[in-house]
Design a protein around this motif. Sequence first.
Motif, short mmCIF file in Angstrom:
data_model
loop_
_atom_site.label_atom_id
_atom_site.label_comp_id
_atom_site.label_asym_id
_atom_site.label_seq_id
_atom_site.Cartn_x
_atom_site.Cartn_y
_atom_site.Cartn_z
N PHE A 171 18.84 0.02 -9.15
CA PHE A 171 17.49 -0.39 -8.74
C PHE A 171 16.81 -1.23 -9.83
CE2 PHE A 171 18.44 2.90 -5.76
CZ PHE A 171 17.82 2.47 -4.59
N LYS A 172 17.14 -0.94 -11.07
CA LYS A 172 16.63 -1.77 -12.17
C LYS A 172 17.17 -3.19 -12.03
CE LYS A 172 15.87 -1.68 -17.15
NZ LYS A 172 16.08 -0.94 -18.40
N LEU A 214 10.15 -5.10 -0.74
CA LEU A 214 9.76 -5.41 0.66
C LEU A 214 8.36 -6.02 0.76
CD1 LEU A 214 11.11 -2.19 2.39
CD2 LEU A 214 11.84 -4.51 2.92
N ALA A 215 7.50 -5.78 -0.25
CA ALA A 215 6.11 -6.27 -0.20
C ALA A 215 6.07 -7.78 -0.38
CB ALA A 215 5.27 -5.59 -1.28
N PRO A 216 5.21 -8.49 0.35
CA PRO A 216 5.06 -9.95 0.17
C PRO A 216 4.60 -10.28 -1.25
CG PRO A 216 3.91 -9.21 2.16
CD PRO A 216 4.32 -7.99 1.41
N HIS A 217 5.02 -11.45 -1.74
CA HIS A 217 4.70 -11.84 -3.11
C HIS A 217 3.21 -12.15 -3.25
CE1 HIS A 217 5.39 -13.60 -7.08
NE2 HIS A 217 4.58 -14.57 -6.72
N ASP A 218 2.54 -11.44 -4.15
CA ASP A 218 1.14 -11.73 -4.49
C ASP A 218 0.87 -11.16 -5.89
OD1 ASP A 218 0.71 -9.02 -4.24
OD2 ASP A 218 -0.53 -9.14 -2.44
N PRO A 219 -0.30 -11.45 -6.49
CA PRO A 219 -0.55 -11.00 -7.88
C PRO A 219 -0.42 -9.48 -8.06
CG PRO A 219 -2.19 -12.62 -7.24
CD PRO A 219 -1.38 -12.34 -6.03
N MET A 220 -0.91 -8.68 -7.10
CA MET A 220 -0.83 -7.22 -7.20
C MET A 220 0.63 -6.76 -7.19
SD MET A 220 -2.25 -4.24 -7.38
CE MET A 220 -3.97 -4.33 -6.91
N GLU A 237 0.84 -1.21 0.00
CA GLU A 237 0.00 0.00 0.00
C GLU A 237 0.88 1.27 0.00
OE1 GLU A 237 -3.15 0.16 -0.55
OE2 GLU A 237 -3.38 -2.01 -0.54
N ILE A 238 2.01 1.21 0.72
CA ILE A 238 2.95 2.35 0.72
C ILE A 238 3.48 2.55 -0.71
CG2 ILE A 238 5.17 3.22 1.57
CD1 ILE A 238 4.66 1.56 4.14
N CYS A 239 3.82 1.44 -1.36
CA CYS A 239 4.33 1.48 -2.73
C CYS A 239 3.28 2.09 -3.68
CB CYS A 239 4.69 0.06 -3.19
SG CYS A 239 5.14 -0.02 -4.92
N ARG A 240 2.02 1.69 -3.53
CA ARG A 240 0.96 2.22 -4.39
C ARG A 240 0.75 3.72 -4.16
NH1 ARG A 240 -4.19 -1.55 -3.84
NH2 ARG A 240 -4.96 -0.18 -5.46
N SER A 241 0.93 4.15 -2.91
CA SER A 241 0.82 5.58 -2.60
C SER A 241 1.95 6.37 -3.25
CB SER A 241 0.83 5.81 -1.08
OG SER A 241 -0.27 5.16 -0.47
N VAL A 292 11.36 9.37 -5.40
CA VAL A 292 10.06 8.67 -5.31
C VAL A 292 10.16 7.31 -5.98
CG1 VAL A 292 7.62 8.74 -5.97
CG2 VAL A 292 8.75 10.83 -5.19
N LEU A 293 10.83 7.25 -7.14
CA LEU A 293 10.99 5.97 -7.86
C LEU A 293 11.86 5.00 -7.06
CD1 LEU A 293 10.19 4.48 -10.43
CD2 LEU A 293 12.16 5.46 -11.57
N ARG A 294 12.86 5.52 -6.37
CA ARG A 294 13.70 4.67 -5.49
C ARG A 294 12.83 4.03 -4.41
NH1 ARG A 294 19.54 6.15 -4.74
NH2 ARG A 294 19.21 5.56 -2.58
N LYS A 295 11.95 4.86 -3.82
CA LYS A 295 11.07 4.34 -2.77
C LYS A 295 10.13 3.26 -3.33
CE LYS A 295 11.58 6.70 1.23
NZ LYS A 295 12.94 7.14 1.15
N ILE A 296 9.61 3.49 -4.55
CA ILE A 296 8.72 2.50 -5.19
C ILE A 296 9.46 1.16 -5.32
CG2 ILE A 296 7.56 1.88 -7.36
CD1 ILE A 296 6.94 4.92 -7.70
N CYS A 297 10.71 1.22 -5.78
CA CYS A 297 11.51 -0.01 -5.95
C CYS A 297 11.73 -0.73 -4.63
CB CYS A 297 12.85 0.32 -6.60
SG CYS A 297 12.69 0.94 -8.28
N TRP A 298 12.12 0.02 -3.60
CA TRP A 298 12.37 -0.59 -2.29
C TRP A 298 11.12 -1.26 -1.74
CZ3 TRP A 298 16.72 -2.15 -0.81
CH2 TRP A 298 17.89 -1.41 -0.93
#
Length: 442
Positions: A292-293, A266-272, A232-236, A256-262
Amino acid sequence: MGDNSNLEASIDRLLNEEKQMRLAENVAGTRKAATEILQLCFDAKDWKLLNEQILNLSKKRGQLKQAVQSMVQQAMEYIDQTPDIETRIELIKTLNNVSAGKIYVEIERARLTRKLAKIKEDQGQIAEAADLMQEVAVETFGAMAKTEKIAFILEQVRLCLDRQDYVRAQILSRKINPRVFDADTKKDKKKPKEGENIVEEAPADIPTLLELKRIYYELMIRYYSHNNEYLEICRSYKAIYDIPSVKETPEQWIPVLRKICWFLVLAPHDPMQSSLLNATLEDKNLSEIPDFKMLLKQVVTMEVIQWTALWNKYKGEFENEKSMVGGSLGDKAGEDLKLRIIEHNILVVSKYYSRITLKRLAELLCLSIEEAEKHLSEMVVSKALIAKIDRPSGIVCFQIAKDSNEILNSWAVNLEKLLDLVEKSCHQIHKETMVHKAALRP
Protein backbone atom coordinates in the motif's frame (compact mmCIF):
# COMPACT_ATOMS: atom_id res chain seq x y z
CA MET A 1 -60.54 -13.04 46.54
CA GLY A 2 -59.20 -12.26 50.00
CA ASP A 3 -55.87 -11.12 48.54
CA ASN A 4 -57.64 -8.72 46.15
CA SER A 5 -59.71 -7.18 48.92
CA ASN A 6 -56.58 -6.79 51.08
CA LEU A 7 -54.77 -5.13 48.16
CA GLU A 8 -57.64 -2.72 47.50
CA ALA A 9 -57.89 -1.89 51.22
CA SER A 10 -54.14 -1.22 51.46
CA ILE A 11 -54.24 0.96 48.33
CA ASP A 12 -57.24 2.94 49.63
CA ARG A 13 -55.44 3.53 52.94
CA LEU A 14 -52.30 4.71 51.13
CA LEU A 15 -54.36 6.93 48.78
CA ASN A 16 -55.90 8.70 51.78
CA GLU A 17 -52.45 9.08 53.31
CA GLU A 18 -51.09 10.41 49.96
CA LYS A 19 -53.95 12.95 49.76
CA GLN A 20 -53.26 14.29 53.28
CA MET A 21 -49.53 14.59 52.57
CA ARG A 22 -50.11 16.20 49.15
CA LEU A 23 -52.49 18.82 50.54
CA ALA A 24 -50.02 19.52 53.35
CA GLU A 25 -47.28 19.81 50.68
CA ASN A 26 -45.18 17.21 52.47
CA VAL A 27 -42.82 16.08 49.68
CA ALA A 28 -41.22 13.10 51.46
CA GLY A 29 -44.58 11.77 52.71
CA THR A 30 -46.32 12.11 49.31
CA ARG A 31 -43.40 10.45 47.54
CA LYS A 32 -43.36 7.57 50.06
CA ALA A 33 -47.11 6.93 49.80
CA ALA A 34 -47.11 7.04 45.97
CA THR A 35 -44.15 4.65 45.62
CA GLU A 36 -45.64 2.24 48.18
CA ILE A 37 -48.87 2.03 46.13
CA LEU A 38 -46.83 1.10 43.04
CA GLN A 39 -44.83 -1.45 45.04
CA LEU A 40 -48.03 -3.13 46.26
CA CYS A 41 -49.34 -3.43 42.69
CA PHE A 42 -45.98 -4.82 41.52
CA ASP A 43 -45.78 -7.36 44.36
CA ALA A 44 -49.30 -8.53 43.47
CA LYS A 45 -48.23 -8.71 39.77
CA ASP A 46 -51.36 -6.77 38.87
CA TRP A 47 -49.97 -4.88 35.86
CA LYS A 48 -53.33 -3.42 34.79
CA LEU A 49 -53.87 -1.94 38.27
CA LEU A 50 -50.28 -0.63 38.26
CA ASN A 51 -50.91 1.29 35.03
CA GLU A 52 -54.21 2.65 36.39
CA GLN A 53 -52.59 3.82 39.65
CA ILE A 54 -49.71 5.54 37.82
CA LEU A 55 -52.19 7.52 35.70
CA ASN A 56 -54.49 8.15 38.66
CA LEU A 57 -51.76 9.48 40.96
CA SER A 58 -50.18 11.66 38.27
CA LYS A 59 -53.54 13.38 37.56
CA LYS A 60 -54.28 14.30 41.17
CA ARG A 61 -54.88 18.01 41.73
CA GLY A 62 -51.73 19.82 42.87
CA GLN A 63 -49.62 16.68 42.55
CA LEU A 64 -46.01 17.37 43.54
CA LYS A 65 -43.28 17.16 40.88
CA GLN A 66 -41.01 15.12 43.13
CA ALA A 67 -43.74 12.51 43.65
CA VAL A 68 -44.36 12.14 39.89
CA GLN A 69 -40.59 11.87 39.28
CA SER A 70 -40.19 9.16 41.94
CA MET A 71 -43.17 7.21 40.57
CA VAL A 72 -41.81 7.26 37.02
CA GLN A 73 -38.31 6.25 38.15
CA GLN A 74 -39.66 3.39 40.29
CA ALA A 75 -42.01 2.12 37.57
CA MET A 76 -39.09 2.11 35.09
CA GLU A 77 -37.35 -0.49 37.26
CA TYR A 78 -40.36 -2.83 36.76
CA ILE A 79 -40.16 -2.71 32.92
CA ASP A 80 -37.56 -5.50 32.60
CA GLN A 81 -39.56 -7.71 35.01
CA THR A 82 -42.81 -7.71 32.98
CA PRO A 83 -44.10 -11.19 32.03
CA ASP A 84 -44.57 -10.55 28.29
CA ILE A 85 -43.88 -7.99 25.57
CA GLU A 86 -47.47 -6.63 25.44
CA THR A 87 -47.42 -5.83 29.16
CA ARG A 88 -44.02 -4.18 28.76
CA ILE A 89 -45.22 -1.98 25.86
CA GLU A 90 -48.37 -1.03 27.82
CA LEU A 91 -46.32 0.01 30.88
CA ILE A 92 -43.88 2.05 28.75
CA LYS A 93 -46.77 3.81 26.99
CA THR A 94 -48.40 4.62 30.34
CA LEU A 95 -45.16 6.13 31.65
CA ASN A 96 -44.72 8.04 28.38
CA ASN A 97 -48.20 9.56 28.78
CA VAL A 98 -47.42 10.58 32.37
CA SER A 99 -44.05 12.15 31.47
CA ALA A 100 -45.27 13.92 28.29
CA GLY A 101 -44.76 17.69 28.50
CA LYS A 102 -43.15 17.54 31.97
CA ILE A 103 -39.64 19.00 31.90
CA TYR A 104 -38.68 17.42 35.25
CA VAL A 105 -39.05 13.88 33.82
CA GLU A 106 -37.71 14.60 30.30
CA ILE A 107 -34.66 12.34 30.76
CA GLU A 108 -36.87 9.46 31.92
CA ARG A 109 -39.12 10.05 28.88
CA ALA A 110 -36.11 9.88 26.55
CA ARG A 111 -34.98 6.58 28.11
CA LEU A 112 -38.50 5.15 27.86
CA THR A 113 -38.72 6.17 24.20
CA ARG A 114 -35.42 4.43 23.52
CA LYS A 115 -36.66 1.21 25.19
CA LEU A 116 -39.89 1.30 23.16
CA ALA A 117 -37.95 1.96 19.92
CA LYS A 118 -35.71 -1.05 20.68
CA ILE A 119 -38.78 -3.27 21.08
CA LYS A 120 -40.21 -1.98 17.77
CA GLU A 121 -36.88 -2.58 16.03
CA ASP A 122 -36.72 -6.16 17.37
CA GLN A 123 -40.19 -6.68 15.91
CA GLY A 124 -38.90 -5.51 12.51
CA GLN A 125 -40.76 -2.18 12.60
CA ILE A 126 -37.71 0.00 11.83
CA ALA A 127 -39.72 2.94 10.39
CA GLU A 128 -41.90 3.16 13.55
CA ALA A 129 -38.80 2.90 15.77
CA ALA A 130 -37.10 5.74 13.84
CA ASP A 131 -40.23 7.94 14.08
CA LEU A 132 -40.45 7.33 17.83
CA MET A 133 -36.80 8.30 18.39
CA GLN A 134 -37.12 11.48 16.31
CA GLU A 135 -39.90 12.79 18.57
CA VAL A 136 -37.33 13.43 21.34
CA ALA A 137 -34.84 16.31 20.98
CA VAL A 138 -32.24 15.37 23.62
CA GLU A 139 -29.86 18.17 22.60
CA THR A 140 -32.09 20.58 24.57
CA PHE A 141 -31.90 18.53 27.81
CA GLY A 142 -29.59 20.40 30.17
CA ALA A 143 -29.54 17.75 32.91
CA MET A 144 -28.69 14.79 30.66
CA ALA A 145 -25.07 13.56 30.61
CA LYS A 146 -23.10 14.44 27.45
CA THR A 147 -22.30 10.81 26.59
CA GLU A 148 -25.97 9.80 26.95
CA LYS A 149 -27.05 12.65 24.63
CA ILE A 150 -24.50 11.61 21.99
CA ALA A 151 -25.51 7.93 22.31
CA PHE A 152 -29.19 8.87 21.86
CA ILE A 153 -28.52 11.01 18.75
CA LEU A 154 -26.31 8.26 17.27
CA GLU A 155 -29.19 5.81 17.77
CA GLN A 156 -31.46 8.22 15.88
CA VAL A 157 -28.90 8.42 13.03
CA ARG A 158 -28.53 4.62 12.92
CA LEU A 159 -32.27 4.04 12.64
CA CYS A 160 -32.53 6.64 9.86
CA LEU A 161 -29.73 4.88 7.95
CA ASP A 162 -31.46 1.51 8.50
CA ARG A 163 -34.63 2.87 6.90
CA GLN A 164 -32.49 4.55 4.16
CA ASP A 165 -33.59 8.07 5.12
CA TYR A 166 -30.22 9.65 4.30
CA VAL A 167 -31.40 13.28 4.35
CA ARG A 168 -32.69 13.06 7.94
CA ALA A 169 -29.62 11.05 8.97
CA GLN A 170 -27.39 13.90 7.79
CA ILE A 171 -29.50 16.52 9.62
CA LEU A 172 -29.35 14.50 12.87
CA SER A 173 -25.60 13.82 12.55
CA ARG A 174 -24.94 17.57 12.38
CA LYS A 175 -26.26 17.90 15.94
CA ILE A 176 -22.97 16.33 17.06
CA ASN A 177 -19.84 18.45 16.79
CA PRO A 178 -16.89 16.07 16.12
CA ARG A 179 -14.71 18.24 18.41
CA VAL A 180 -16.69 16.95 21.40
CA PHE A 181 -14.87 13.60 21.04
CA ASP A 182 -11.48 15.30 21.53
CA ALA A 183 -12.47 16.74 24.92
CA ASP A 184 -10.26 15.68 27.84
CA THR A 185 -12.39 13.35 29.97
CA LYS A 186 -9.72 13.17 32.71
CA LYS A 187 -10.26 16.77 33.79
CA ASP A 188 -12.09 17.26 37.05
CA LYS A 189 -15.72 18.19 36.58
CA LYS A 190 -16.59 21.64 37.82
CA LYS A 191 -19.18 21.86 40.55
CA PRO A 192 -22.37 23.49 39.25
CA LYS A 193 -22.97 27.04 40.43
CA GLU A 194 -26.16 28.05 42.16
CA GLY A 195 -29.05 28.15 39.70
CA GLU A 196 -27.32 25.86 37.15
CA ASN A 197 -28.72 22.49 36.09
CA ILE A 198 -27.22 19.49 37.90
CA VAL A 199 -26.06 17.07 35.19
CA GLU A 200 -27.01 13.47 35.93
CA GLU A 201 -24.51 10.63 35.63
CA ALA A 202 -24.91 8.52 32.48
CA PRO A 203 -26.29 4.97 32.98
CA ALA A 204 -23.77 2.11 33.11
CA ASP A 205 -24.77 0.77 29.66
CA ILE A 206 -23.82 4.02 27.86
CA PRO A 207 -20.45 3.68 25.99
CA THR A 208 -17.46 5.91 26.80
CA LEU A 209 -16.67 9.02 24.74
CA LEU A 210 -13.99 7.24 22.66
CA GLU A 211 -16.32 4.28 21.98
CA LEU A 212 -18.99 6.77 20.88
CA LYS A 213 -16.40 8.42 18.60
CA ARG A 214 -15.88 5.13 16.79
CA ILE A 215 -19.65 4.50 16.51
CA TYR A 216 -20.15 8.05 15.15
CA TYR A 217 -17.53 7.69 12.41
CA GLU A 218 -18.72 4.18 11.48
CA LEU A 219 -22.22 5.63 10.96
CA MET A 220 -20.76 8.52 8.93
CA ILE A 221 -18.92 5.98 6.74
CA ARG A 222 -22.30 4.29 6.08
CA TYR A 223 -23.80 7.67 5.17
CA TYR A 224 -20.94 8.76 2.87
CA SER A 225 -20.82 5.32 1.20
CA HIS A 226 -24.35 5.94 -0.09
CA ASN A 227 -23.08 8.79 -2.32
CA ASN A 228 -19.57 7.34 -2.83
CA GLU A 229 -17.93 10.36 -1.13
CA TYR A 230 -14.52 8.69 -0.97
CA LEU A 231 -12.59 11.57 0.60
CA GLU A 232 -15.09 11.94 3.46
CA ILE A 233 -15.03 8.14 3.99
CA CYS A 234 -11.23 8.34 4.15
CA ARG A 235 -11.37 11.17 6.72
CA SER A 236 -13.78 9.13 8.84
CA TYR A 237 -11.43 6.12 8.77
CA LYS A 238 -8.55 8.48 9.65
CA ALA A 239 -10.48 9.63 12.75
CA ILE A 240 -11.04 5.97 13.77
CA TYR A 241 -7.33 5.27 13.13
CA ASP A 242 -6.37 8.10 15.53
CA ILE A 243 -8.31 6.56 18.47
CA PRO A 244 -5.65 5.40 21.02
CA SER A 245 -7.25 1.96 21.57
CA VAL A 246 -7.13 1.29 17.78
CA LYS A 247 -3.51 2.44 17.38
CA GLU A 248 -2.33 0.15 20.19
CA THR A 249 -3.18 -3.13 18.44
CA PRO A 250 -1.97 -3.97 14.88
CA GLU A 251 -5.00 -6.28 14.38
CA GLN A 252 -7.20 -3.17 14.58
CA TRP A 253 -5.16 -0.47 12.84
CA ILE A 254 -3.87 -2.46 9.84
CA PRO A 255 -7.36 -3.01 8.28
CA VAL A 256 -8.25 0.66 8.98
CA LEU A 257 -5.00 1.92 7.41
CA ARG A 258 -5.63 -0.27 4.34
CA LYS A 259 -9.04 1.36 3.97
CA ILE A 260 -7.47 4.84 4.31
CA CYS A 261 -5.04 4.01 1.47
CA TRP A 262 -7.76 2.64 -0.82
CA PHE A 263 -10.11 5.59 -0.33
CA LEU A 264 -7.27 8.10 -0.79
CA VAL A 265 -6.57 6.57 -4.20
CA LEU A 266 -10.31 6.46 -5.03
CA ALA A 267 -10.88 10.12 -4.00
CA PRO A 268 -10.78 12.74 -6.81
CA HIS A 269 -7.62 14.85 -6.92
CA ASP A 270 -7.92 18.08 -4.91
CA PRO A 271 -5.84 19.98 -2.29
CA MET A 272 -7.43 18.13 0.68
CA GLN A 273 -6.81 14.74 -0.93
CA SER A 274 -3.22 15.70 -1.75
CA SER A 275 -2.59 16.88 1.83
CA LEU A 276 -4.01 13.65 3.34
CA LEU A 277 -2.04 11.55 0.84
CA ASN A 278 1.28 13.14 1.85
CA ALA A 279 0.42 12.94 5.57
CA THR A 280 -0.40 9.22 5.24
CA LEU A 281 2.86 8.54 3.37
CA GLU A 282 4.78 9.98 6.34
CA ASP A 283 3.06 7.54 8.74
CA LYS A 284 5.64 5.04 10.07
CA ASN A 285 3.00 2.30 10.36
CA LEU A 286 2.64 2.29 6.55
CA SER A 287 5.91 0.34 6.31
CA GLU A 288 4.02 -2.64 7.84
CA ILE A 289 1.94 -2.85 4.65
CA PRO A 290 4.59 -2.20 1.90
CA ASP A 291 2.23 -2.89 -1.03
CA PHE A 292 0.00 0.00 0.00
CA LYS A 293 2.97 2.29 0.57
CA MET A 294 4.06 1.50 -3.01
CA LEU A 295 0.50 2.23 -4.26
CA LEU A 296 0.44 5.67 -2.62
CA LYS A 297 3.95 6.46 -3.91
CA GLN A 298 2.84 5.61 -7.44
CA VAL A 299 -0.09 8.04 -7.14
CA VAL A 300 2.13 10.82 -5.73
CA THR A 301 4.90 10.36 -8.32
CA MET A 302 4.27 12.34 -11.49
CA GLU A 303 4.69 9.38 -13.82
CA VAL A 304 2.22 7.56 -16.06
CA ILE A 305 0.74 4.46 -14.35
CA GLN A 306 -0.03 1.39 -16.48
CA TRP A 307 -3.58 0.39 -15.44
CA THR A 308 -3.34 -3.30 -16.40
CA ALA A 309 -0.09 -3.80 -14.43
CA LEU A 310 -1.52 -2.00 -11.40
CA TRP A 311 -4.81 -3.94 -11.46
CA ASN A 312 -3.05 -7.31 -11.84
CA LYS A 313 -0.90 -6.49 -8.80
CA TYR A 314 -3.65 -5.15 -6.51
CA LYS A 315 -6.73 -7.10 -7.66
CA GLY A 316 -6.26 -9.71 -4.90
CA GLU A 317 -5.89 -7.03 -2.20
CA PHE A 318 -8.95 -5.24 -3.60
CA GLU A 319 -11.06 -8.41 -3.32
CA ASN A 320 -9.72 -9.15 0.20
CA GLU A 321 -11.29 -5.94 1.56
CA LYS A 322 -14.71 -7.67 1.59
CA SER A 323 -13.61 -9.86 4.51
CA MET A 324 -12.06 -6.97 6.50
CA VAL A 325 -13.35 -4.15 8.75
CA GLY A 326 -15.91 -2.01 6.93
CA GLY A 327 -16.59 -4.61 4.22
CA SER A 328 -16.13 -4.09 0.47
CA LEU A 329 -15.10 -0.76 -1.02
CA GLY A 330 -18.42 -0.35 -2.84
CA ASP A 331 -20.00 -1.50 -6.10
CA LYS A 332 -18.50 1.29 -8.18
CA ALA A 333 -15.03 1.19 -6.57
CA GLY A 334 -13.41 -0.86 -9.35
CA GLU A 335 -14.64 1.50 -12.09
CA ASP A 336 -13.73 4.58 -10.04
CA LEU A 337 -10.21 3.25 -9.38
CA LYS A 338 -9.62 2.97 -13.14
CA LEU A 339 -11.06 6.47 -13.62
CA ARG A 340 -8.70 7.93 -10.97
CA ILE A 341 -5.66 6.31 -12.65
CA ILE A 342 -6.74 7.80 -16.01
CA GLU A 343 -7.17 11.24 -14.38
CA HIS A 344 -3.73 10.91 -12.74
CA ASN A 345 -2.17 10.04 -16.10
CA ILE A 346 -3.83 13.03 -17.82
CA LEU A 347 -2.47 15.35 -15.10
CA VAL A 348 1.01 13.86 -15.61
CA VAL A 349 0.78 14.42 -19.39
CA SER A 350 -0.44 18.02 -18.86
CA LYS A 351 2.63 18.69 -16.70
CA TYR A 352 5.18 17.46 -19.26
CA TYR A 353 3.46 18.54 -22.50
CA SER A 354 2.20 21.94 -23.59
CA ARG A 355 0.78 20.48 -26.85
CA ILE A 356 0.12 16.83 -27.75
CA THR A 357 -1.85 14.98 -30.41
CA LEU A 358 -4.99 13.12 -29.34
CA LYS A 359 -3.59 9.95 -30.86
CA ARG A 360 -0.43 10.10 -28.73
CA LEU A 361 -2.45 11.00 -25.62
CA ALA A 362 -4.70 7.96 -26.20
CA GLU A 363 -1.59 5.75 -26.55
CA LEU A 364 -0.16 7.02 -23.25
CA LEU A 365 -3.49 6.43 -21.49
CA CYS A 366 -4.01 2.98 -23.12
CA LEU A 367 -7.44 4.12 -24.34
CA SER A 368 -9.20 4.75 -27.64
CA ILE A 369 -9.14 8.34 -29.00
CA GLU A 370 -12.88 8.76 -28.18
CA GLU A 371 -12.41 7.62 -24.55
CA ALA A 372 -9.32 9.82 -24.08
CA GLU A 373 -11.22 12.85 -25.39
CA LYS A 374 -14.21 12.03 -23.13
CA HIS A 375 -12.09 11.80 -19.95
CA LEU A 376 -10.13 14.92 -20.85
CA SER A 377 -13.36 16.88 -21.45
CA GLU A 378 -14.78 15.74 -18.08
CA MET A 379 -11.65 16.97 -16.28
CA VAL A 380 -11.81 20.33 -18.04
CA VAL A 381 -15.50 20.71 -17.10
CA SER A 382 -14.74 19.86 -13.45
CA LYS A 383 -11.88 22.46 -13.55
CA ALA A 384 -9.29 19.82 -12.60
CA LEU A 385 -7.05 21.16 -15.39
CA ILE A 386 -7.07 23.68 -18.26
CA ALA A 387 -6.94 22.38 -21.84
CA LYS A 388 -8.26 23.08 -25.32
CA ILE A 389 -8.86 20.50 -28.05
CA ASP A 390 -8.38 21.39 -31.71
CA ARG A 391 -10.51 18.61 -33.15
CA PRO A 392 -9.85 19.14 -36.91
CA SER A 393 -6.07 18.90 -36.40
CA GLY A 394 -6.43 16.48 -33.41
CA ILE A 395 -4.18 18.49 -31.07
CA VAL A 396 -4.66 19.12 -27.34
CA CYS A 397 -3.19 22.35 -25.94
CA PHE A 398 -2.56 22.48 -22.18
CA GLN A 399 -1.34 26.09 -22.19
CA ILE A 400 -3.48 28.88 -20.79
CA ALA A 401 -4.33 31.54 -23.36
CA LYS A 402 -3.01 34.85 -21.99
CA ASP A 403 -4.62 38.20 -22.75
CA SER A 404 -2.58 41.21 -23.93
CA ASN A 405 -2.24 42.71 -20.41
CA GLU A 406 -0.76 39.49 -18.99
CA ILE A 407 1.70 39.26 -21.90
CA LEU A 408 2.82 42.88 -21.38
CA ASN A 409 3.16 42.30 -17.62
CA SER A 410 5.30 39.21 -18.19
CA TRP A 411 7.51 41.22 -20.60
CA ALA A 412 7.85 43.99 -18.03
CA VAL A 413 8.85 41.47 -15.34
CA ASN A 414 11.40 39.88 -17.70
CA LEU A 415 12.89 43.27 -18.56
CA GLU A 416 13.12 44.14 -14.87
CA LYS A 417 14.98 40.88 -14.18
CA LEU A 418 17.33 41.56 -17.13
CA LEU A 419 18.14 45.09 -15.91
CA ASP A 420 18.82 43.72 -12.40
CA LEU A 421 21.28 41.20 -13.87
CA VAL A 422 23.02 43.95 -15.94
CA GLU A 423 23.32 46.15 -12.86
CA LYS A 424 24.78 43.29 -10.76
CA SER A 425 27.23 42.45 -13.58
CA CYS A 426 28.36 46.12 -13.82
CA HIS A 427 28.85 46.20 -10.06
CA GLN A 428 30.96 43.01 -10.12
CA ILE A 429 33.10 44.37 -13.05
CA HIS A 430 33.61 47.68 -11.24
CA LYS A 431 34.61 45.81 -8.08
CA GLU A 432 37.13 43.62 -9.97
CA THR A 433 38.58 46.72 -11.67
CA MET A 434 39.09 48.51 -8.35
CA VAL A 435 40.78 45.41 -6.85
CA HIS A 436 43.02 45.07 -9.95
CA LYS A 437 44.06 48.74 -9.81
CA ALA A 438 44.86 48.45 -6.11
CA ALA A 439 47.06 45.43 -6.86
CA LEU A 440 49.05 47.31 -9.61
CA ARG A 441 50.00 50.22 -7.34
CA PRO A 442 53.56 50.00 -6.00
